[in-house]
Enzyme design. Structure first.
Site, short mmCIF file in Angstrom:
data_model
loop_
_atom_site.label_atom_id
_atom_site.label_comp_id
_atom_site.label_asym_id
_atom_site.label_seq_id
_atom_site.Cartn_x
_atom_site.Cartn_y
_atom_site.Cartn_z
N GLY A 28 0.83 -1.20 0.00
CA GLY A 28 0.00 0.00 0.00
C GLY A 28 0.86 1.24 0.00
O GLY A 28 2.05 1.21 0.28
N GLY A 30 0.50 5.59 0.98
CA GLY A 30 -0.30 6.67 1.52
C GLY A 30 0.29 8.02 1.18
O GLY A 30 1.04 8.17 0.21
N PHE A 32 2.54 9.88 2.70
CA PHE A 32 3.99 10.02 2.83
C PHE A 32 4.73 8.69 2.72
O PHE A 32 5.90 8.66 2.37
CB PHE A 32 4.35 10.66 4.18
CG PHE A 32 3.72 12.00 4.39
CD1 PHE A 32 4.10 13.09 3.63
CD2 PHE A 32 2.73 12.16 5.35
CE1 PHE A 32 3.51 14.32 3.83
CE2 PHE A 32 2.14 13.39 5.55
CZ PHE A 32 2.53 14.49 4.79
N VAL A 35 4.28 0.90 2.00
CA VAL A 35 4.46 -0.33 2.77
C VAL A 35 4.83 -1.44 1.80
O VAL A 35 4.11 -1.70 0.83
CB VAL A 35 3.18 -0.70 3.55
CG1 VAL A 35 3.42 -1.97 4.37
CG2 VAL A 35 2.76 0.44 4.47
N LYS A 50 7.23 -0.14 6.50
CA LYS A 50 6.74 1.15 6.02
C LYS A 50 7.91 2.14 6.04
O LYS A 50 8.55 2.34 7.07
CB LYS A 50 5.61 1.65 6.93
CG LYS A 50 4.98 2.96 6.47
CD LYS A 50 3.80 3.32 7.37
CE LYS A 50 3.12 4.60 6.90
NZ LYS A 50 1.96 4.95 7.75
N ASP A 152 -8.42 8.33 12.01
CA ASP A 152 -8.53 7.99 10.59
C ASP A 152 -9.08 6.57 10.42
O ASP A 152 -8.56 5.78 9.64
CB ASP A 152 -7.16 8.10 9.91
CG ASP A 152 -7.28 8.15 8.39
OD1 ASP A 152 -8.37 8.50 7.89
OD2 ASP A 152 -6.29 7.84 7.71
#
Length: 736
Positions: A28, A30, A32, A35, A50, A152
């Site tokens: 994945g 995001g 910044f 992963v 990450k 979140d």
């Protein structure tokens, strides 16, 4: 990202390997970070790492937030929060670089991936919802106990891990998480808009209750397949409309005229049973309150009420009852003191089936013990469908002709397959088509299981029935053999008795002979019992033929319908195509509904035909069971009559034997009397009285003694001959 001492090997286009660690895939990405999954080629260990992909573009604030996430993750230890791992030294970063975050690898992907599957377009299955809510609620309460707000919460930040063959849901991505200060109030604007609490959207002060709103929104989507409040409306307009909701409203949609309609209920379709649906509606009313202070329901004994209510919901035992006649699934919460009699009375109130006429069956075909707790109708929930089947004793000869109607949206497109709808509306209508087709498959499987339970119940009862019927037949044959022996010996005794009378050896008024004659005639009456046994045996044989035919039925050999399952798959594929087309350019090119309508109509036609055939089969099972119960009392009565006849037969035999021995005693007395006279006569002769008359008396006495002795021997020999010559093979052995 590799240390100076590490060795990186890369050949061609293959992914790099660092000191035995091989980069597998990107999990994945995001705002910044990215992963990446790494696997150790020697130990097969997997770790998700990450790393920051835009270090040079990050502000000091962003760097602080990144470091805070790493720090928070290393301090947390909870089964439903992703756990931190040690970064393999070979993969660690250089000095002055942002730290890496190594985490456990969850192979099940994230919740968004699960929700995007076409079979979940109208929400997850009930058991999956229960597991998800239990796991994430535990994680959220744990974080809040550590004074951490996630901020979140969304499907993308919930991952699935398979642990001991059970799916465990875990929270990830604490990049937006914030530790509460002493004032417990924060003001920064973070999170994903679709799941954002109203006060965060408005940049107002907030507390941990922002996680309640996000959590409630995620759970609502897992139950229904869509977000609760105007999911397609832009944020500003959304805020303006949704702020008008009442505290108990849990959803809002646009009606056909474009007006906003709020609801306090979960709307069709969902997979929740009615009992859980009521509880989830109450819980969502706590979680989705606009006012952050009342959100969550306040505190109860120092704990947020929403978590206490959730514990009660998830620990509640629910009994599922399928009313087979109406194909309606009933559900009742189970308490410790809830008895079977109480459950059956509740069922009577709802179904109008009297308690005495209820035939409740477990999947095994066994009936719950009416004197025990209703807990015997419950097992731990799982992916497997567990229900108790409700039949009406005696069954019904009526075959249902109407089954579950089409949902309203589906009815509209079936009536006019060429009508064009906006993409969100068409997507919703097609989602309900998928749900409807899947529902028919589930309903059909339940009814197949109901007929299997009914068949097993019939076979259980039939097993006892056959055992009793065999006992009746064997004992009736044994009874008739004993009667035959009794009558043969009686005829012989009567013949001998008449011979002795005619020879002058016995003197009798004929009363004894008449008694024996009457006992023989009485035995003839027991032949009626044998005739009744034969009649019941013939009925039983015909019934067994019907039961064997039922066992050969196609419904007894399968629990699926290929056409229904094919239509379910077709509807899913069509929905997936529609969903993907909504993302592609040219979205304005709307499509009509004819392919989906074709699948739905074929599903309905197949369902109606197969369910009618299935209900006919159920009627036959009920008819056989009713016929079995109709024959059973006659068999039980015959068994009692046979037992009574045997007792009477033994009594008659004993009485006749007593009468015969009474005759022997009479003859013996006569012998003794004549024997004494002979001795006296002989004595007289010895002492000088030699008259002819005295000698004649002695001779007569000797002759009488000889005849009576011979008669006794003849009777005993005749009894012995009769016993030896009897056909013992014709007498069956009685069941022991």
């Amino acid at each position: 990202m590799y240390t100076r001492n590490s060795t990186m090997i890369q050949q061609g286009n293959t992914k790099p390997t660092v000191d035995g660690w091989k980069e597998d895939k990107t999990l994945g990405s995001g705002g910044f970070g990215t992963v990446v999954l790494w696997k150790n080629e020697e130990t097969n260990e997997a770790v998700a790492i990450k790393r920051c992909r835009v270090q040079n573009e990050m502000t000091d604030k962003h760097r602080q937030r990144w470091s805070l996430e790493v720090d928070i993750m290393k301090r947390l230890d909870h089964p439903n929060v992703i756990s931190a791992r040690e970064v393999p030294p070979a993969l660690d970063v250089k000095e002055n670089e942002l730290p890496l975050l190594a985490m456990e690898y969850c192979s099940g992907g994230d919740l968004r991936k699960v929700l995007n599957k076409p079979e979940n377009c109208c929400g997850l299955k009930e058991y999956a919802i229960q597991c998800l809510v239990a796991d994430i609620a535990s994680a959220v309460e744990y974080l809040h106990g550590k004074r951490i707000i996630h901020r979140d919460l969304k499907p993308e930040n919930i991952v699935l891990s398979l642990i001991e063959e059970k799916i465990v849901y875990k929270l990830i991505d604490l990049g937006y998480a914030k530790e509460l200060d002493q004032g417990s109030v924060c003001t920064s604007f973070v999170g994903t808009l679709q799941y954002l609490a109203p006060e965060l959207f408005a940049s107002q002060k907030y507390t941990c209750t922002v996680d309640y709103w996000s959590f409630g929104t995620v759970v609502f989507e897992c139950i229904t397949g869509y977000r609760p409040f105007l999911p397609s409306t832009p944020p500003v307009a959304w805020h303006k409309e949704v702020c008008q909701k009442s505290p108990e409203d849990i959803s809002a949609i646009h009606d056909i005229n474009g007006d906003v309609k709020f609801s306090k209920k979960l709307l069709y379709p969902t997979s929740l049973c009615r009992t859980l649906q009521v509880y989830f509606e109450k819980w969502l009313q706590f979680m989705l309150r606009w006012d952050p202070k009342s959100r969550g329901g306040g505190l109860l004994d120092g704990r947020p009420r929403c978590f206490s209510l959730l514990d009660s919901m998830l620990n509640m035992k629910i009994i599922h009852i399928l009313n087979v006649a109406t194909n309606q699934l009933l559900s009742y919460p189970l308490t410790e003191e809830f008895s079977m009699q109480q459950l059956m009375k509740v069922i009577e109130q709802e179904t109008s089936i009297p308690v005495k006429e209820q035939d409740l069956l477990l999947a095994s075909g066994a009936s719950p013990d009416p004197k025990q707790s209703a807990a015997q109708c419950w097992i731990n929930p799982s992916d497997e469908d567990w229900v108790v089947f409700l039949f009406k004793k005696g069954g019904s000869s009526e075959i249902p002709t109407k089954f579950k109607p089409l949902p309203t949206r589906v009815q509209h497109i079936v009536r006019d397959p060429t009508t064009l709808l906006p993409h969100p509306e068409q997507k919703k209508a097609w989602a309900e088509c998928v749900f409807f087709c899947a529902e028919q498959v589930v309903d059909y499987k339940r009814l197949i299981l109901s007929q299997r339970a009914a068949m097993l119940s019939l076979l259980r009862t039939n097993s006892d029935f056959i055992r009793l019927k065999s006992k009746m037949v064997n004992e009736s044959d044994y009874m008739m053999a004993k009667i035959k022996f009794f009558q043969q010996s009686l005829r012989h005794d009567m013949a001998c008795y008449k011979d002795q009378l005619s020879n002058g050896n016995l003197t009798d008024s004929g009363e004894l002979y008449q008694k024996w004659l009457q006992s023989g005639e009485d035995m003839n009456e027991y032949g009626a019992i044998k005739e009744e046994c034969n009649r019941l045996d013939q009925q039983s044989t015909a019934l067994q033929t019907k039961i064997v035919e039922l066992q050969r039925s196609p419904f007894a050999r399968t629990n699926r319908n290929n056409v229904l399952e094919d239509m379910e798959k077709t509807s899913r594929d069509l929905y997936q195509e529609l969903r993907q087309s909504g993302r592609a350019p040219g979205r304005e090119n709307l499509r009509d509904h004819r392919p989906m309508v074709t699948a739905v109509v074929k599903c309905v036609m197949t369902r109606d035909k197969n369910l009618q055939d299935l209900y006919r089969h159920l009627v036959k099972i009920a008819s056989c069971k009713q016929e079995l119960y109709k024959i059973l009392p006659g068999i039980e009565r015959c068994c009692r009559d046979i037992s009574s006849a045997n007792e009477q037969l033994i009594k008659c035999q004993k009485r006749r034997q007593s009468e015969i021995w009474q005759l022997f005693r009479m003859v013996g007395g006569e012998i003794n009397r004549h024997g004494s006279s002979g001795q006296a006569s002989i004595s007289v002769s010895i002492y000088g009285n030699e008259s002819l008359e005295s000698l004649q008396v002695v001779e007569d006495s000797k002759e009488t003694h000889k005849k009576l002795g011979q008669m006794l021997q003849d009777v005993l020999q005749a009894q012995n001959d009769l016993t030896l010559n009897l056909d013992w093979d014709s007498i069956p052995l009685a069941d022991t």
